[in-house]
Design a protein around this motif. Sequence first.
Motif, PDB file in Angstrom:
ATOM      1  N   GLY A 248       0.822  -1.204   0.000  1.00 10.63           N
ATOM      2  CA  GLY A 248       0.000   0.000   0.000  1.00 10.63           C
ATOM      3  C   GLY A 248       0.858   1.258   0.000  1.00 10.63           C
ATOM      4  N   ALA A 249       0.258   2.352  -0.447  1.00 14.51           N
ATOM      5  CA  ALA A 249       0.978   3.630  -0.498  1.00 14.51           C
ATOM      6  C   ALA A 249       0.841   4.432   0.784  1.00 14.51           C
ATOM      7  CB  ALA A 249       0.453   4.458  -1.672  1.00 14.51           C
ATOM      8  N   SER A 250       0.135   3.900   1.767  1.00 16.45           N
ATOM      9  CA  SER A 250      -0.122   4.667   2.988  1.00 16.45           C
ATOM     10  C   SER A 250       1.171   4.943   3.755  1.00 16.45           C
ATOM     11  CB  SER A 250      -1.109   3.912   3.880  1.00 16.45           C
ATOM     12  OG  SER A 250      -0.592   2.620   4.203  1.00 16.45           O
ATOM     13  N   TRP A 251       2.098   3.973   3.765  1.00 20.75           N
ATOM     14  CA  TRP A 251       3.343   4.185   4.514  1.00 20.75           C
ATOM     15  C   TRP A 251       4.165   5.309   3.897  1.00 20.75           C
ATOM     16  CZ3 TRP A 251       8.658   3.319   3.420  1.00 20.75           C
ATOM     17  CH2 TRP A 251       9.493   3.411   4.549  1.00 20.75           C
ATOM     18  N   GLY A 252       4.271   5.307   2.552  1.00 27.78           N
ATOM     19  CA  GLY A 252       5.014   6.365   1.888  1.00 27.78           C
ATOM     20  C   GLY A 252       4.383   7.729   2.096  1.00 27.78           C
ATOM     21  N   LYS A 253       3.056   7.775   2.068  1.00 29.38           N
ATOM     22  CA  LYS A 253       2.386   9.054   2.302  1.00 29.38           C
ATOM     23  C   LYS A 253       2.615   9.540   3.726  1.00 29.38           C
ATOM     24  CE  LYS A 253      -1.239   8.256  -1.157  1.00 29.38           C
ATOM     25  NZ  LYS A 253      -2.689   8.068  -1.395  1.00 29.38           N
ATOM     26  N   THR A 254       2.651   8.610   4.657  1.00 26.94           N
ATOM     27  CA  THR A 254       2.933   8.994   6.046  1.00 26.94           C
ATOM     28  C   THR A 254       4.345   9.551   6.177  1.00 26.94           C
ATOM     29  OG1 THR A 254       1.429   7.274   6.852  1.00 26.94           O
ATOM     30  CG2 THR A 254       3.029   8.160   8.413  1.00 26.94           C
ATOM     31  N   VAL A 255       5.301   8.900   5.490  1.00 29.18           N
ATOM     32  CA  VAL A 255       6.675   9.387   5.516  1.00 29.18           C
ATOM     33  C   VAL A 255       6.760  10.790   4.921  1.00 29.18           C
ATOM     34  CG1 VAL A 255       8.987   9.018   4.575  1.00 29.18           C
ATOM     35  CG2 VAL A 255       7.694   7.087   5.488  1.00 29.18           C
ATOM     36  N   ALA A 256       6.089  11.012   3.793  1.00 31.34           N
ATOM     37  CA  ALA A 256       6.124  12.320   3.142  1.00 31.34           C
ATOM     38  C   ALA A 256       5.505  13.396   4.032  1.00 31.34           C
ATOM     39  CB  ALA A 256       5.394  12.249   1.797  1.00 31.34           C
ATOM     40  N   LYS A 257       4.389  13.058   4.648  1.00 37.56           N
ATOM     41  CA  LYS A 257       3.717  14.029   5.517  1.00 37.56           C
ATOM     42  C   LYS A 257       4.585  14.401   6.700  1.00 37.56           C
ATOM     43  CE  LYS A 257      -0.512  14.665   8.219  1.00 37.56           C
ATOM     44  NZ  LYS A 257      -1.807  14.045   8.634  1.00 37.56           N
ATOM     45  N   ARG A 258       5.189  13.408   7.332  1.00 34.35           N
ATOM     46  CA  ARG A 258       6.047  13.690   8.491  1.00 34.35           C
ATOM     47  C   ARG A 258       7.321  14.410   8.069  1.00 34.35           C
ATOM     48  NH1 ARG A 258       5.438   8.131  12.161  1.00 34.35           N
ATOM     49  NH2 ARG A 258       3.190   8.399  12.579  1.00 34.35           N
ATOM     50  N   ALA A 259       7.796  14.124   6.859  1.00 32.59           N
ATOM     51  CA  ALA A 259       8.978  14.828   6.369  1.00 32.59           C
ATOM     52  C   ALA A 259       8.689  16.311   6.172  1.00 32.59           C
ATOM     53  CB  ALA A 259       9.456  14.205   5.057  1.00 32.59           C
TER      54      ALA A 259
ATOM     55  N   ILE B  66       6.416  18.053   7.759  1.00 31.50           N
ATOM     56  CA  ILE B  66       6.308  18.648   9.093  1.00 31.50           C
ATOM     57  C   ILE B  66       7.697  18.854   9.700  1.00 31.50           C
ATOM     58  CG2 ILE B  66       5.457  18.273  11.439  1.00 31.50           C
ATOM     59  CD1 ILE B  66       3.112  16.728  10.235  1.00 31.50           C
ATOM     60  N   GLY B  67       8.552  17.841   9.539  1.00 28.29           N
ATOM     61  CA  GLY B  67       9.906  17.952  10.082  1.00 28.29           C
ATOM     62  C   GLY B  67      10.698  19.087   9.454  1.00 28.29           C
ATOM     63  N   VAL B  68      10.588  19.246   8.123  1.00 26.93           N
ATOM     64  CA  VAL B  68      11.297  20.330   7.438  1.00 26.93           C
ATOM     65  C   VAL B  68      10.797  21.686   7.926  1.00 26.93           C
ATOM     66  CG1 VAL B  68      11.620  21.451   5.208  1.00 26.93           C
ATOM     67  CG2 VAL B  68      11.879  18.986   5.397  1.00 26.93           C
ATOM     68  N   THR B  69       9.489  21.822   8.062  1.00 19.46           N
ATOM     69  CA  THR B  69       8.922  23.100   8.510  1.00 19.46           C
ATOM     70  C   THR B  69       9.409  23.460   9.903  1.00 19.46           C
ATOM     71  OG1 THR B  69       6.941  22.677   7.173  1.00 19.46           O
ATOM     72  CG2 THR B  69       6.785  24.363   8.885  1.00 19.46           C
ATOM     73  N   VAL B  70       9.359  22.495  10.815  1.00 22.00           N
ATOM     74  CA  VAL B  70       9.814  22.758  12.185  1.00 22.00           C
ATOM     75  C   VAL B  70      11.303  23.065  12.203  1.00 22.00           C
ATOM     76  CG1 VAL B  70      10.102  21.737  14.473  1.00 22.00           C
ATOM     77  CG2 VAL B  70       7.978  21.363  13.196  1.00 22.00           C
ATOM     78  N   PHE B  71      12.083  22.312  11.431  1.00 21.24           N
ATOM     79  CA  PHE B  71      13.530  22.524  11.395  1.00 21.24           C
ATOM     80  C   PHE B  71      13.867  23.926  10.889  1.00 21.24           C
ATOM     81  CE2 PHE B  71      17.255  22.616   8.596  1.00 21.24           C
ATOM     82  CZ  PHE B  71      18.256  22.333   9.498  1.00 21.24           C
ATOM     83  N   VAL B  72      13.217  24.345   9.814  1.00 24.02           N
ATOM     84  CA  VAL B  72      13.516  25.656   9.235  1.00 24.02           C
ATOM     85  C   VAL B  72      13.147  26.770  10.201  1.00 24.02           C
ATOM     86  CG1 VAL B  72      12.873  27.258   7.396  1.00 24.02           C
ATOM     87  CG2 VAL B  72      13.354  24.874   6.845  1.00 24.02           C
ATOM     88  N   LEU B  73      11.992  26.654  10.850  1.00 26.98           N
ATOM     89  CA  LEU B  73      11.568  27.692  11.795  1.00 26.98           C
ATOM     90  C   LEU B  73      12.547  27.804  12.969  1.00 26.98           C
ATOM     91  CD1 LEU B  73       7.689  27.129  11.903  1.00 26.98           C
ATOM     92  CD2 LEU B  73       8.952  28.977  10.781  1.00 26.98           C
ATOM     93  N   ILE B  74      12.941  26.663  13.523  1.00 31.49           N
ATOM     94  CA  ILE B  74      13.887  26.687  14.649  1.00 31.49           C
ATOM     95  C   ILE B  74      15.238  27.236  14.210  1.00 31.49           C
ATOM     96  CG2 ILE B  74      15.149  25.246  16.281  1.00 31.49           C
ATOM     97  CD1 ILE B  74      12.736  23.422  16.438  1.00 31.49           C
ATOM     98  N   ALA B  75      15.700  26.814  13.022  1.00 30.24           N
ATOM     99  CA  ALA B  75      16.997  27.290  12.530  1.00 30.24           C
ATOM    100  C   ALA B  75      16.980  28.788  12.282  1.00 30.24           C
ATOM    101  CB  ALA B  75      17.365  26.542  11.243  1.00 30.24           C
ATOM    102  N   MET B  76      15.918  29.302  11.691  1.00 30.09           N
ATOM    103  CA  MET B  76      15.830  30.740  11.435  1.00 30.09           C
ATOM    104  C   MET B  76      15.769  31.537  12.743  1.00 30.09           C
ATOM    105  SD  MET B  76      16.035  30.923   8.182  1.00 30.09           S
ATOM    106  CE  MET B  76      17.066  29.454   8.326  1.00 30.09           C
ATOM    107  N   LEU B  77      15.040  31.009  13.707  1.00 30.82           N
ATOM    108  CA  LEU B  77      14.958  31.676  15.007  1.00 30.82           C
ATOM    109  C   LEU B  77      16.323  31.680  15.695  1.00 30.82           C
ATOM    110  CD1 LEU B  77      13.230  32.999  17.207  1.00 30.82           C
ATOM    111  CD2 LEU B  77      12.729  30.705  18.087  1.00 30.82           C
ATOM    112  N   PHE B  78      17.034  30.566  15.610  1.00 30.99           N
ATOM    113  CA  PHE B  78      18.364  30.495  16.221  1.00 30.99           C
ATOM    114  C   PHE B  78      19.321  31.492  15.580  1.00 30.99           C
ATOM    115  CE2 PHE B  78      22.693  28.820  15.822  1.00 30.99           C
ATOM    116  CZ  PHE B  78      23.058  28.774  17.157  1.00 30.99           C
ATOM    117  N   ILE B  79      19.311  31.575  14.248  1.00 26.42           N
ATOM    118  CA  ILE B  79      20.203  32.510  13.558  1.00 26.42           C
ATOM    119  C   ILE B  79      19.887  33.945  13.938  1.00 26.42           C
ATOM    120  CG2 ILE B  79      20.831  33.406  11.269  1.00 26.42           C
ATOM    121  CD1 ILE B  79      20.478  30.595  10.175  1.00 26.42           C
ATOM    122  N   ALA B  80      18.596  34.276  14.017  1.00 29.58           N
ATOM    123  CA  ALA B  80      18.207  35.643  14.376  1.00 29.58           C
ATOM    124  C   ALA B  80      18.644  35.991  15.795  1.00 29.58           C
ATOM    125  CB  ALA B  80      16.698  35.809  14.226  1.00 29.58           C
TER     126      ALA B  80
END
Length: 420
Positions: A138-149, A151-165
Motif C-alpha cells: 500500500g501507499a499509505s506508509w510512503g504518504k505517512t513518511v512524506a507528511k512527516r517529512a 512537518i519535520g522540514v517546517t519545524v527545522f527551518v523555523l527553529i533554525a531561522m529563530l536560532f540565527i536571528a
Amino acid sequence: MGKFSRLGHELYTGGKSYDFVGRRPLWYAISGGIVLVALLIVILRGFNFGVEFTGGTQYQLSGLTSSQATQGTVDELRQAIADSEVPGAEEPTVATSGDAGIIIEVEELSQANADKLIDVIKGVVDVDDDQISPSEIGASWGKTVAKRAIIGVTVFVLIAMLFIAVYFREWKMSVAAFIALFHDVVITMGVYSLSGFSVTPSAVTGLLAILGFSLYDTVVVFDKIRENSQPGTLRKSKLSYPEAANLAVNQTLVRSINTSIVALIPIGAILWVSAVQLGASSLKDLALAQFVGMAAGVFSSVWVAPRILVHLKANEDEVKLAERRARARARREVDKYAAVPAYTDDMPVQEAPEGIDLDSLEEGEIDFEGDDGPVVRRGPAATGFGTGRIAPPARGPVEESGAAGRPQPTRKPRSQRGKQ
C-alpha cells in the motif's frame, strides 16, 4: 599544497581577493536562472515516485539455498527484470532477506505482466511456484513518511531561522539564510527530477540531511561577516560593509572548499558504486540527494547568502556612513594632493566654517577637509605648473648630497638636535 596554503593566507589577509559580493545583477541573474530552470524541470517532468509512495507488488522468494540467496543473484535478478521490459518493472528493488530469501518490489502489475515477471524470475533462480509469494504494497506508509517529512522540514527551518536571528541579533541574516536554503533545495529537486531516479524514503532522508549542511556553511560565513563588520572594526579596517563582507567570504573560502571536498568524496563514491556497479536504488537515491545538495550548499553560502545579506543591509545608516567614508578615503588615497585645486584669479570664494580665521593661514595651507577631500583656502598652489599639487615641506635643512647628486634633506644626530 604549498601554493594552496599561500593562497589561503593571501585570501585571509586581503592580499588577494575575489569579488563574490559585487556584480549583483549578473550573479542574481545566474542564480535566479538556475533556480528557474530547476523549477521548470520539476513542473514539466515531475518525479518518479517509488512503490513506497505509489503502491506496488512485492515478491518474496523463500526456501532458497545459501548459494542462491547471494548478492550476485540479486544483481542478476535486477538486471534480468529491468531488461525484460515488463511495464511497471523497469526499476525493480531487489534485496536479500535473511540467508534463504530474496525480496523483489515493483510497481502494481496486471495479471499478464505479473505472469511474465514470474517467468523472468524462474529463468534466473531455480524456484517453484510455491516458493514465490506475491503481496500488495500500500501507499499509505510512503504518504505517512512524506507528511512527516514536510512537518519535520517546517519545524527545522523555523527553529533554525529563530536560532540565527537570536545568535546574530540580525533578522536579515535569517532571511538571507532561508533564501539560500530554498535555493539549495530547489536545485536538488530539479536535478533529482532530471535524473529520473525513484523518489524513495531514502531520497527524502538525503534531502533532509542537506538542510543542516547548507545552513552550517552559511552560518560560518555569516559569523565571519559579523566579526569583520563591527562598527569599531569597520573604522579600523577602513572598509565599507560590502568590502568587509567580501573579505569574510574570501577568508572562509578555503575552509568551505576543504569541507565540501571532504564531504563530497565519500558521497560521490557511494553514488558511483550504487548507481553504476550495484544498481542499489536505496543507496543511489540517498547519495544523489546528498551530493547535489552539498554542492549547491557550498555555492549558496559563497555566492548567494552574503550577496543577499549585503543587499538587505544596504539602506542602514551605519552601512551608508561606512560606504561614504570608504569612497572618500579611496579618492584621497589615489593621490593625496590631486584634490587640491590650482589657484586662479576667478576662483570662487567660499565661506570659512565657524571658528576658522582665514587671515591666520599661510599661503597654500590646508584648512579643513570638505565632502570632496582637502580644501585649500588661501594662496596659490606651491607648484608653478598649475597641476593642483602641494609639495610637502622638508622636515629638515636641505643640503647638497654627494651620493644622490642633488639637494637632499639632512638630519642631525640625536645629540646635536636642538643645538645651534
